[in-house]
Scaffold this motif. Structure first.
Motif, mmCIF file in Angstrom:
data_model
loop_
_atom_site.group_PDB
_atom_site.id
_atom_site.type_symbol
_atom_site.label_atom_id
_atom_site.label_comp_id
_atom_site.label_asym_id
_atom_site.label_seq_id
_atom_site.Cartn_x
_atom_site.Cartn_y
_atom_site.Cartn_z
ATOM 1 N N LEU A 398 0.798 -1.029 0.119
ATOM 2 C CA LEU A 398 0.120 -0.084 -0.002
ATOM 3 C C LEU A 398 0.426 1.407 -0.130
ATOM 4 C CD1 LEU A 398 -2.665 -0.883 2.735
ATOM 5 C CD2 LEU A 398 -3.115 -0.960 0.443
ATOM 6 N N LYS A 399 0.061 2.528 -0.584
ATOM 7 C CA LYS A 399 0.729 3.357 -0.644
ATOM 8 C C LYS A 399 0.137 4.614 -0.431
ATOM 9 C CE LYS A 399 1.761 4.310 -5.385
ATOM 10 N NZ LYS A 399 2.452 4.529 -6.553
ATOM 11 N N GLY A 400 0.309 5.883 0.171
ATOM 12 C CA GLY A 400 -0.129 7.031 0.104
ATOM 13 C C GLY A 400 -1.076 7.220 1.412
ATOM 14 N N LYS A 401 -1.847 7.408 0.609
ATOM 15 C CA LYS A 401 -3.301 7.541 2.111
ATOM 16 C C LYS A 401 -4.075 5.706 2.422
ATOM 17 C CE LYS A 401 -6.845 8.058 -0.533
ATOM 18 N NZ LYS A 401 -8.462 8.896 -1.166
ATOM 19 N N ALA A 402 -3.730 5.122 1.153
ATOM 20 C CA ALA A 402 -3.655 3.269 1.557
ATOM 21 C C ALA A 402 -3.704 2.665 3.351
ATOM 22 C CB ALA A 402 -2.935 2.347 0.666
ATOM 23 N N ILE A 403 -2.220 3.680 2.939
ATOM 24 C CA ILE A 403 -1.558 3.259 4.823
ATOM 25 C C ILE A 403 -1.821 3.281 5.759
ATOM 26 C CG2 ILE A 403 0.242 3.167 5.818
ATOM 27 C CD1 ILE A 403 2.107 3.560 3.372
ATOM 28 N N GLY A 404 -3.059 4.323 6.194
ATOM 29 C CA GLY A 404 -3.957 4.276 7.107
ATOM 30 C C GLY A 404 -4.691 3.813 6.892
ATOM 31 N N GLU A 405 -5.814 4.076 5.821
ATOM 32 C CA GLU A 405 -6.333 2.378 5.842
ATOM 33 C C GLU A 405 -6.680 1.508 5.563
ATOM 34 O OE1 GLU A 405 -8.841 6.152 1.569
ATOM 35 O OE2 GLU A 405 -7.792 4.007 1.533
ATOM 36 N N GLY A 406 -5.447 0.533 5.434
ATOM 37 C CA GLY A 406 -4.960 -0.896 5.149
ATOM 38 C C GLY A 406 -4.981 -1.006 7.393
ATOM 39 N N ALA A 407 -3.890 0.047 7.563
ATOM 40 C CA ALA A 407 -4.302 -0.279 8.847
ATOM 41 C C ALA A 407 -5.046 0.156 9.529
ATOM 42 C CB ALA A 407 -2.829 1.526 9.741
ATOM 43 N N ALA A 408 -6.078 1.111 9.385
ATOM 44 C CA ALA A 408 -8.001 0.830 10.116
ATOM 45 C C ALA A 408 -8.147 -0.548 9.976
ATOM 46 C CB ALA A 408 -8.623 1.728 10.102
ATOM 47 N N PHE A 409 -8.246 -1.531 8.915
ATOM 48 C CA PHE A 409 -8.950 -1.988 8.762
ATOM 49 C C PHE A 409 -8.267 -3.048 9.622
ATOM 50 C CE2 PHE A 409 -10.631 -1.214 4.140
ATOM 51 C CZ PHE A 409 -12.110 -1.447 4.800
ATOM 52 N N THR A 410 -6.792 -3.245 9.824
ATOM 53 C CA THR A 410 -6.000 -4.105 10.330
ATOM 54 C C THR A 410 -6.431 -4.606 11.751
ATOM 55 O OG1 THR A 410 -4.386 -3.423 10.607
ATOM 56 C CG2 THR A 410 -4.726 -4.898 8.470
ATOM 57 N N GLY A 411 -6.387 -2.923 12.212
ATOM 58 C CA GLY A 411 -6.890 -2.416 13.952
ATOM 59 C C GLY A 411 -8.166 -3.138 14.416
ATOM 60 N N MET A 412 -9.167 -2.761 13.540
ATOM 61 C CA MET A 412 -10.273 -3.341 13.856
ATOM 62 C C MET A 412 -10.244 -4.726 14.179
ATOM 63 S SD MET A 412 -13.987 -2.153 11.568
ATOM 64 C CE MET A 412 -13.747 -3.929 9.988
ATOM 65 N N SER A 413 -9.896 -4.916 12.768
ATOM 66 C CA SER A 413 -10.167 -7.014 13.082
ATOM 67 C C SER A 413 -8.671 -6.737 14.395
ATOM 68 C CB SER A 413 -9.106 -7.391 11.878
ATOM 69 O OG SER A 413 -9.910 -8.506 11.337
ATOM 70 N N ARG A 414 -8.221 -7.014 14.196
ATOM 71 C CA ARG A 414 -7.104 -7.444 15.615
ATOM 72 C C ARG A 414 -8.482 -7.144 17.199
ATOM 73 N NH1 ARG A 414 -2.811 -4.983 15.577
ATOM 74 N NH2 ARG A 414 -2.957 -3.176 16.265
#
Length: 527
Positions: A398-414
């Motif tokens: 991922l790059k740019g704002k997708a990094i934050g969006e990806g981190a949100a998914f993994t955080g919520m999933s955890r």
């Protein structure tokens, strides 16, 4: 090319990067410690605030619900208000509400302030991970995840012993007051050091995805309540649980439909088209299941079966966390050296299976600290091998704002994995204890000589202490009943560890099927 230059401008070096790292870890620790620190203080809160056990459980539930609602929206909120401003505002909300929690005069005041604290805290975890990832150059991002992982893994196990020590030596409000000076330091560091990437124009109030927000809150809020209260309210036999389960399902359905059809969604579901993020999100769920599930079950076992204090039960988990912390830098270096993350994750899952099997084999009604030391060290090694590779793999393409969006998914999933884990383990222990109790009682045939001998010996003991024969017999039956229930509970704990281990082992072949590029993970030129 302009976007790449902008992204690279977020990379920091030297002392400034070290201070940003400290600030991010401090915020992640504050948030995670607060999810578990209140567990050992619930009895004191109940006494001083005149609350019932059901009421005081809302202190945990309110925080968890607010947490999982905010996590998926953090990337969008960062883009609206600027990452630095949003991060600093979240720290301030968390810090102020911590102070208000300590000053609460009744249980419902405390629940409201805990919900507000959870709203601030949910943002800290994901935003801290995004800031850390973008502050390090691509080739060192695995090390950034390793440093972040120390906070996330150590936090849940640091909460109970710290909370126990504060409650034993001071009083429960101080578990919230300690956040205040740390929050002030984190706010000053954030405002001084953190940069905000430019994501283009903000949305006007008319463009905001209000319906997406409503559906997300209905889905996550209802689901979290069902998971927290399902077992004590007898799951779907209870009308509230059944209604909220339906609301959660409908919320999820309409949320997915809205986010895929609206031009400017509050949560960008399309980022999940990235294969690595898909795998990372599923693995984060399983990681949360194992991390929070095992952090939950061990203190309960040691306190309810072995009779340990809250502080001693919490202290037991510290060597495991220290082991994970020691491993983090080495794992970061291994990823930088080009060792494929999928092999490390598969090894971590296998080691966690070994830990579960070890615990299954040693659990009795008199297991000591010395018996659990090595299994918990193995747990620390397994979690270390899981966390950093999963996080790095998730965000690697991922790059740019997708990094934050990806981190949100993994955080919520955890977080959801942890909620599912605790809910399932609680239900399992309750149901299987009854199942094992019935089995054990069926072997206690009163006509058998050894059973009669034991009851007669206990009865004689009570008669010698001045009880009448009938009272002594009732007492003997009561002790036998207690012994059976305790043994049935131990057997259900053994089952939990066995099935938890099997779950992790089943995941190994699926992880090995992941297709991953050779060499080092370089997020600067992948998409």
């Amino acid at each position: 090319m302009e976007q790449l230059t902008e992204k690279d401008s977020l990379v920091e070096y030297g002392f400034k990067r070290a201070l940003i790292t400290v600030s991010c870890i401090l915020c992640a620790l504050l948030e995670i410690v607060d999810t578990t620190i209140v567990n050992v203080a619930l009895n004191d809160m109940r006494g001083s605030l005149g609350a019932t056990l059901t009421d005081v459980a809302w202190v945990i539930t309110a925080y968890a619900i607010a947490n999982v609602i905010v996590i998926p929206m953090t990337s969008w909120l960062s883009q609206q208000f600027g990452r630095r401003n949003y991060f600093a505002a979240s720290i301030i909300i968390f810090t102020v509400s911590s102070f208000l929690c300590g000053n609460a005069t009744n249980i419902w005041e405390l629940v409201v302030f805990r919900f507000i604290q959870g709203m601030g805290g949910g943002a800290l975890l994901v935003t801290a991970q995004t800031i850390l990832t973008e502050s390090y150059p691509p080739e060192k991002r695995s090390m950034a995840q390793a440093i972040y992982g120390m906070g996330v893994i150590v936090g849940p196990t640091l909460g109970p012993p710290l909370g126990g020590w504060i409650v034993d030596n001071y009083s429960w409000p101080y578990i919230f007051y300690i956040n205040v000076p740390l929050g002030i330091i984190a706010t000053v560091l954030t405002l001084s050091l953190v940069k905000s990437p430019k994501y283009g124009s903000k949305q006007s109030p008319k463009e905001v995805d209000w319906w997406g927000m409503v559906f997300l809150i209905l889905f996550i809020g209802s689901l979290q309540y069902v998971l927290e209260h399902g077992q004590q309210d007898d799951w779907f036999e209870n009308k509230v649980i059944l209604t909220l389960s339906i609301v959660s399902f409908l919320g999820l359905f309409f949320f997915i439909w809205r986010e895929l059809t609206y031009d400017k969604p509050i949560v960008n579901l399309r980022v999940l088209q990235d294969k690595n993020l898909q795998v990372g999100t599923i693995m984060s769920f399983i990681l949360g299941f194992g991390l929070f599930g095992s952090t939950f079950i061990i203190p309960i076992y040691t306190q309810s079966i072995l009779g340990w204090s809250a502080t001693d039960a919490g202290m037991l988990l510290i060597p495991s966390s220290v082991m994970t912390g020691i491993m983090m830098p080495f794992i970061g270096k291994m990823i930088q050296a080009g060792i494929p993350q999928k092999y490390m994750v598969a090894t971590g899952l296998t080691i966690f299976f070994g830990y579960s099997l070890f615990m299954y084999s040693i659990i009795t009604n008199d297991t000591g600290t010395e018996h659990m030391f090595w299994p918990l060290i193995i747990r620390g090694v397994g979690l270390g091998l899981l966390f950093v590779p999963v996080m790095t793999l998730s965000l690697s393409t991922l790059k740019g704002k997708a990094i934050g969006e990806g981190a949100a998914f993994t955080g919520m999933s955890r977080q959801l994995g942890g909620s599912f884990g605790i809910a399932l383990i609680t239900t399992f222990i309750s149901r299987y204890t009854q199942h094992h109790r019935v089995d054990l009682i069926s072997h206690l045939d009163p006509s058998r000589t050894e059973v009669q001998t034991r009851i007669t010996a206990m009865q004689a003991n009570f008669i010698s202490k001045g009880f009448t024969p009938n009272e002594a017999l009732a007492k003997a039956h009561q002790i036998l009943e207690g012994t059976v229930t305790k043994q049935a509970t131990i057997l259900s704990y053994m089952d939990v560890f066995l099935y938890l281990g099997i779950l992790f082992l089943i995941c190994v072949p699926f992880v090995l099927l992941i297709k991953q590029g050779k060499g080092k993970v370089d997020v600067s030129n992948m998409h």
